[in-house]
Write an enzyme that holds these catalytic residues in place. Structure first.
Site, short mmCIF file in Angstrom:
data_model
loop_
_atom_site.label_atom_id
_atom_site.label_comp_id
_atom_site.label_asym_id
_atom_site.label_seq_id
_atom_site.Cartn_x
_atom_site.Cartn_y
_atom_site.Cartn_z
N PHE A 93 0.83 -1.21 0.00
CA PHE A 93 0.00 0.00 0.00
C PHE A 93 0.86 1.26 0.00
O PHE A 93 1.78 1.39 0.82
CB PHE A 93 -0.89 -0.02 1.24
CG PHE A 93 -1.93 1.05 1.29
CD1 PHE A 93 -2.97 1.08 0.37
CD2 PHE A 93 -1.89 2.02 2.29
CE1 PHE A 93 -3.95 2.07 0.44
CE2 PHE A 93 -2.86 3.00 2.37
CZ PHE A 93 -3.89 3.03 1.43
N SER A 162 2.97 -6.78 2.06
CA SER A 162 1.86 -6.11 2.72
C SER A 162 0.56 -6.34 1.95
O SER A 162 0.14 -7.49 1.80
CB SER A 162 2.19 -4.62 2.87
OG SER A 162 1.28 -3.98 3.72
N MET A 163 -0.08 -5.29 1.42
CA MET A 163 -1.27 -5.52 0.62
C MET A 163 -0.93 -6.31 -0.66
O MET A 163 -1.79 -7.01 -1.20
CB MET A 163 -1.96 -4.21 0.26
CG MET A 163 -2.76 -3.61 1.41
SD MET A 163 -3.89 -2.35 0.81
CE MET A 163 -4.59 -1.78 2.36
N TRP A 187 -1.01 -8.42 4.38
CA TRP A 187 -2.14 -7.74 5.00
C TRP A 187 -3.38 -8.03 4.18
O TRP A 187 -3.38 -7.92 2.95
CB TRP A 187 -1.90 -6.24 5.05
CG TRP A 187 -2.94 -5.44 5.80
CD1 TRP A 187 -2.83 -4.97 7.07
CD2 TRP A 187 -4.22 -4.99 5.31
NE1 TRP A 187 -3.97 -4.27 7.43
CE2 TRP A 187 -4.84 -4.27 6.35
CE3 TRP A 187 -4.91 -5.15 4.11
CZ2 TRP A 187 -6.10 -3.69 6.24
CZ3 TRP A 187 -6.17 -4.59 3.98
CH2 TRP A 187 -6.75 -3.86 5.03
N ASP A 208 6.16 -6.75 13.60
CA ASP A 208 5.29 -6.03 12.66
C ASP A 208 4.10 -5.43 13.41
O ASP A 208 3.30 -6.16 13.99
CB ASP A 208 4.81 -7.00 11.57
CG ASP A 208 4.08 -6.32 10.43
OD1 ASP A 208 3.56 -5.21 10.64
OD2 ASP A 208 4.02 -6.91 9.35
N HIS A 240 7.44 -4.46 9.82
CA HIS A 240 6.59 -4.66 8.64
C HIS A 240 7.36 -4.43 7.35
O HIS A 240 6.98 -4.95 6.30
CB HIS A 240 5.40 -3.70 8.72
CG HIS A 240 4.42 -3.86 7.61
ND1 HIS A 240 3.64 -4.99 7.45
CD2 HIS A 240 4.08 -3.04 6.57
CE1 HIS A 240 2.85 -4.86 6.40
NE2 HIS A 240 3.11 -3.68 5.84
#
Length: 291
Positions: A93, A162-163, A187, A208, A240
């Protein structure tokens, strides 16, 4: 670490010749059984190095392509060993391709065609990033004149941060034919992936605070059926953002997973099963032995 005990013995010429023939036959049989092996026999030092045995070239992909936001393709320069598996990697993201670019040449130098992508917008959610990862794989295997002839389209994988990691789960769920997925600090609001059938290695960071492993990586891992083949690796004290800079431990096991399941290269099984004993890993779970 595996050690081999060697004993010095005198072998008569005829016996030595027979042994040589047998070893040669076994090597040929192994090559026939595993036609997608690429590169030399792996060692700890080889898979921990910043570059592997293949020279790498790269080509840029315009943001005007359909389905994703462009990116960079890294590929082995030589085709003397045949075609290669391919991997698409998404950033997270608000991040761009540059945040994950280090993985491209590193993986390509071990015998993969790799695209690190930009997304259509930096705010795209995991579902959209999953679609874009698949669009990037389709672009490489169907449209890109530079690499499409170098890729075995039956051996494809996805990864992301992540995303983008959540997107790699989405992509694997949408396309079960994928051979591997490697979500990195993933995520996603969807916590259950019981439908997943793709061998999946989830790598999380112990510290994270954005996608805490207790509410993301670990529930994701637990929900994937064991029959799919899965592993969870937690990097000791990692935040993270561990995938955004070169990370030897991440690269070592990411490479081994891709080699094992994209290339069916059982030479890399030794680094995954039994569970690795690595001081940089705070938690490791898996479905060993791999079928």
């Amino acid at each position: 670490m595996r050690k081999t005990l060697r004993k010095g013995v005198r072998i008569l010429g005829g016996v030595a010749l027979a042994a040589t023939v047998l070893v040669g036959t076994a090597t040929a049989a192994t090559a026939q059984d595993n036609p997608y092996e690429r590169g030399p026999d792996p060692t700890e030092s080889l898979i921990e190095a910043s570059r592997g045995p293949f020279s790498v070239s790269q080509t840029s992909v315009s943001s005007l392509v359909s389905g994703f936001g462009g990116g960079t393709i890294y590929y082995p320069t030589s085709t003397s060993e045949g075609t290669f598996g391919a991997v698409a990697i998404s950033p997270g993201f608000t991040a761009t391709e540059s945040s994950i670019a280090w993985m491209g040449p590193r993986l390509a130098s071990h015998g993969f065609v790799v695209i690190t992508i930009d997304t259509n917008t930096i705010y795209d959610q995991p579902s959209s990033r999953g679609d874009q990862l698949l669009a990037a794989l389709d672009y490489m295997t169907e449209d890109n004149l530079t690499v499409r002839g170098r890729i075995d389209s039956s051996r494809l994988a996805v990864a992301g941060h992540s995303m983008g990691g959540g997107g790699s789960l989405e992509a694997a769920s949408s396309r079960p034919a994928l051979q591997a997925a490697v979500p990195l600090a993933p995520w996603n609001t969807d916590k259950s992936w019981s439908e997943l059938r793709t061998p999946t290695l989830i790598i999380g960071g112990e510290s994270d605070s954005i996608a805490p492993v207790a509410t993301h990586s670990i529930p994701f891992y637990n929900s994937i059926p064991a029959s799919a083949e899965k592993a969870y690796l937690e990097l000791d004290n990692a935040s993270h953002f561990f995938p955004q800079t070169p990370n030897t431990t991440q690269a070592k096991y990411m490479l081994s997973w891709l080699k094992r399941f994209v290339d069916n290269d059982t030479r890399y099984e030794q680094f995954l099963c039994p569970a690795p004993d690595d001081r940089d890993i705070s938690d490791y779970r898996d479905t060993c032995p791999h079928a």
